[in-house]
Design a protein around this motif. Structure first.
Motif, mmCIF file in Angstrom:
data_model
loop_
_atom_site.group_PDB
_atom_site.id
_atom_site.type_symbol
_atom_site.label_atom_id
_atom_site.label_comp_id
_atom_site.label_asym_id
_atom_site.label_seq_id
_atom_site.Cartn_x
_atom_site.Cartn_y
_atom_site.Cartn_z
ATOM 1 N N THR A 426 -2.244 -0.134 -3.367
ATOM 2 C CA THR A 426 -2.959 0.213 -4.592
ATOM 3 C C THR A 426 -2.377 -0.601 -5.741
ATOM 4 N N GLY A 480 -10.091 -1.488 -5.848
ATOM 5 C CA GLY A 480 -9.994 -0.258 -5.067
ATOM 6 C C GLY A 480 -8.641 -0.139 -4.381
ATOM 7 N N GLU A 481 -8.583 0.678 -3.354
ATOM 8 C CA GLU A 481 -7.333 0.900 -2.619
ATOM 9 C C GLU A 481 -7.572 0.703 -1.126
ATOM 10 N N SER A 483 -6.141 1.913 2.704
ATOM 11 C CA SER A 483 -5.274 2.810 3.453
ATOM 12 C C SER A 483 -5.461 2.531 4.933
ATOM 13 N N GLN A 486 -8.564 0.824 5.741
ATOM 14 C CA GLN A 486 -9.780 1.480 5.243
ATOM 15 C C GLN A 486 -9.862 1.312 3.718
ATOM 16 N N PHE A 487 -10.946 0.715 3.238
ATOM 17 C CA PHE A 487 -11.091 0.519 1.792
ATOM 18 C C PHE A 487 -11.603 1.794 1.121
ATOM 19 N N SER A 488 -10.999 2.138 0.000
ATOM 20 C CA SER A 488 -11.506 3.266 -0.794
ATOM 21 C C SER A 488 -11.859 2.739 -2.185
ATOM 22 N N PRO A 489 -13.050 3.079 -2.686
ATOM 23 C CA PRO A 489 -13.452 2.565 -4.007
ATOM 24 C C PRO A 489 -12.860 3.370 -5.149
ATOM 25 N N LYS A 490 -11.640 3.781 -4.996
ATOM 26 C CA LYS A 490 -10.948 4.624 -5.989
ATOM 27 C C LYS A 490 -10.128 3.743 -6.928
ATOM 28 N N TYR A 542 -14.277 6.784 -9.045
ATOM 29 C CA TYR A 542 -14.734 6.221 -7.772
ATOM 30 C C TYR A 542 -15.977 5.400 -8.073
#
Ligand code: DMJ
Length: 670
Positions: A426, A480-481, A483, A486-490, A542
């Motif tokens: 992140t 984004g981030e 994990s 796995q991409f998260s649009p956070k 998000y």
């Protein structure tokens, strides 16, 4: 609208990613949430009760099932029946009592912005929004929500005072002192600003008042905001860490006058001489670090050590250097670990240090964002121990495995010196200022330490490759981030430091594409404010990425708070200073007005809020973070000042708490 007559807080700890309950970015903090918004435990009970509350039994449906139930009922013993009836009665009473809370929860979920009667329960006195008469002003600013009003504050009594005398610099390494005059001179008028025509300001001499008037109404608005914040701190929290403006009290974190120290150089830069002198007197007579108290190494370094060092540089007053040496040396036990990666906490009275109770990990951002301050302390004292300690951390982090294209994980173990919780990347909480300090250490040292630059450039490529995407439908660029692949649009609001850092790099000869990216991300960070009903950004957003989305930005219930954070204003300052594009100032002006409209507490101070989506009742959290004075207001002032020699970006680097430290002169020169 009128606030509810009383409020009910529920404190909830949100467990952090793999790190116990260490949370709220770089703070160990409990987050106060409104019951009904976050206190989930009540919801299932009420959900099951809802049919009882909303439907009347009807004898038409007294069918075969009902008859069989009745038969079963008759088979129960007297005790069993009494128990069931008792539980039902209890549920019914609870349901009636809590129905308004549940109702509010439902309204929150459906994004209903109707007037909120608020939860019940006596605690804090009510928050009264500031009354806003028509703006003083100024040219209309395009704003989707319509321009909020700027408060027209009462004029202050003339209380002129002589210009402060500048101490002769004792240290030849110290760059020029920024005088009060330097602080308030603006060479050109802000073309958008009309003169406010105020009476003389209480903190400035006649000559300085003329200069201050010439510097534009926006600068005055920032000074007013500072004075208002300071009034609250002075009246209710003097000498304590943080103001609680709603309850007119204070909170202690380290018990070291955190807000006062964080605000020292802001007062100097804003030309608030009287306030500065009062605060300085407190530092001289009251501030002691000889206290049996645990402090967080990172937070006390960036706020206290950084604040004292920068105030020393701006004023030339040895008092601040002495205090900086004192706290700096008391923080050193943190580095006595098996790996030399420092512990998070130090007892500055006892000289002992330790990690958090639940882990031997430290946060990567924390151990890699104390370097500017300790390096400067070594330079000033000619004692290499400080620089060596923080340099060792950078050396080790540079070599560690577990990075992804220059991106670092969020935790590092103080025993093994290895990254832990691998695979999560992140630019937000727990990693953010690692990237910022790579660039800034390179700049601070006069661009002579290529490893920092290399790591920084690689990390920015890593961001582009792994974390950058565009939102739908309007195509905002966001970070984004990741994990475990796995991409998260956070995106945390904290990430909004990045446009400013990228622009600073581009200004210093790094690829021009960095400036392009800075501009795109700046627009995104601005939209995080502009698209909220209060005009203030939530803590986390998000982004929608799938085709056919109707809006770019979503906000979760738990993320709707605003802590008066500086990152977007900080980046607006860099972007304006380095491009001169007027829109950045106008965006900042909008944001300042939103802070005034929704977070200003009439009796003094500003408060963080729980809900940026409810302009009628943003729900105050009753806390003014020290960084509001240390950073947010300082960056507002610098954004609106036309004097680009006021903390020149070629002479200073700002630490991550907005305390300017000098770029080191080439060795041999004064
Ligand atoms: C400040 O303490 C610093 O800016 C830090 O780098 C991030 N968190 C706060 C402000 O948001």
């Amino acid at each position: 609208m009128q606030p509810p007559s009383y409020q009910d807080y529920v404190s909830v700890d949100f467990p952090g990613a793999g790190g116990g309950s260490y949370n709220n970015n770089k703070h160990w903090r409990r987050q106060s949430c409104w019951r009904g918004h976050l206190s989930g435990s009540s919801v299932p009970i009420f959900s099951s009760l809802l049919p009882l509350l909303t439907r009347q039994p009807t004898f038409k449906s007294f069918n075969a099932t009902s008859i069989s139930l009745l038969l079963k009922w008759k088979q129960l013993s007297q005790l069993q029946r009494s128990l069931i009836l008792f539980i039902l009665a209890l549920l019914f009473i609870c349901g009636i009592a809590s129905f308004p809370t549940f109702n509010e929860h439902l309204r929150g979920l459906s994004e209903d912005r109707a007037t909120n009667p608020g939860p019940v329960g006596p605690e804090l006195p009510p928050f009264q929004p500031v009354h806003h008469p028509p703006p003083v002003q100024l040219k209309k600013i395009p704003n989707k929500r319509g321009p909020p009003a700027l408060q027209n504050r009462s004029q202050r009594k003339g209380n002129t005072s002589e210009t402060v005398s500048e101490d002769t610099p004792a240290d030849k390494d110290r760059p020029k002192v920024i005088s009060w005059h330097g602080a308030v001179i603006d060479t050109e008028l802000d073309t958008e600003d009309t003169k406010a025509g105020r009476n003389e300001e209480d903190s400035l001499s006649n000559q300085e008042v003329k200069l201050a008037k010439g510097s534009g109404a926006r600068l005055e608005a920032v000074r007013d905001a500072f004075r208002h914040a300071w009034k609250g701190y002075k009246d209710y929290a003097w000498g304590h860490d943080e103001l609680r403006p709603i309850s007119k009290s204070y909170s202690e974190w380290f018990g070291l006058g955190l807000t006062l120290i964080d605000a020292l150089d802001t007062m100097w830069i804003l030309g608030l001489k009287d306030e500065f002198e009062e605060a300085k007197a407190w530092v001289a007579t009251e501030l002691t670090f000889n206290k049996n108290v645990d402090v967080n190494l990172f937070e006390s370094t960036i706020r206290i050590l950084g604040g004292l060092l920068s105030t020393y540089h701006l004023t030339g007053d040895a008092l601040f250097l002495d205090k900086a040496k004192d706290i700096g040396s008391r923080l050193m036990p943190a580095f006595n670990t098996p790996s030399k990666i420092p512990y998070s906490d130090v007892n500055i009275g006892k000289g002992t240090a330790h990690p958090p109770r639940w882990t031997s990990d430290s946060t990567v951002a924390e151990v890699t964002s104390i370097q500017l301050e300790f390096r400067e302390l070594s330079r000033l004292t000619q004692d290499p121990q400080y620089q060596n300690a923080v340099g060792e951390v950078m050396k080790q982090v540079n070599k560690l495995s577990g990075k992804l294209d220059g991106l670092v994980p969020m935790f590092i173990n103080t025993n093994s010196g290895q990254f832990t919780h691998l695979g999560v990347f992140t630019l937000g909480a727990r990693a953010d200022s690692y990237y910022e300090y790579l660039l800034k250490q390179w700049l601070q040292g006069g661009k002579k330490e290529p490893q920092f630059l290399e790591d920084y450039l690689q990390a920015i490529e890593g961001v582009k490759k792994n974390l950058l995407q565009k939102s739908s439908p309007t195509g905002l660029t966001f970070v984004g981030e990741l994990s475990n692949g796995q991409f998260s649009p956070k995106m945390d609001h904290l990430v909004c430091f990045l446009p400013g850092t990228l622009a600073l790099g581009a200004h210093n000869g790094l690829p021009p594409e960095h400036m392009d990216l800075a501009k795109e991300l700046m627009e995104t960070c601005y939209q995080m404010y502009a698209q909220m009903e209060t005009g203030l950004s939530p803590e986390i957003v998000y982004f929608n990425t799938h085709q056919g989305s109707t809006r770019d930005i979503d906000v979760k219930l738990a993320d709707r708070h605003n802590l008066l954070r500086p990152e977007t204003v900080e980046s607006l300052f860099y972007l304006h200073r380095l491009t001169k594009e007027q829109k950045y100032r106008d965006w900042g002006w909008e944001i300042l007005q939103s802070f005034n409209k929704h977070t200003k507490v009439p009796s003094g101070g500003y408060t963080s809020i729980n809900n940026v989506r409810d302009p009628e009742y943003p729900s105050p959290r009753d806390k003014m973070e020290s960084f509001f004075l240390g950073e947010t207001l300082k960056y507002f002032y610098l954004l609106f000042s036309d004097d680009s020699s006021l903390i020149s970006l070629d002479e200073y680097v700002f630490n991550t708490e907005a305390h300017p430290l000098p770029v080191w002169p080439p060795s041999g020169s004064a």
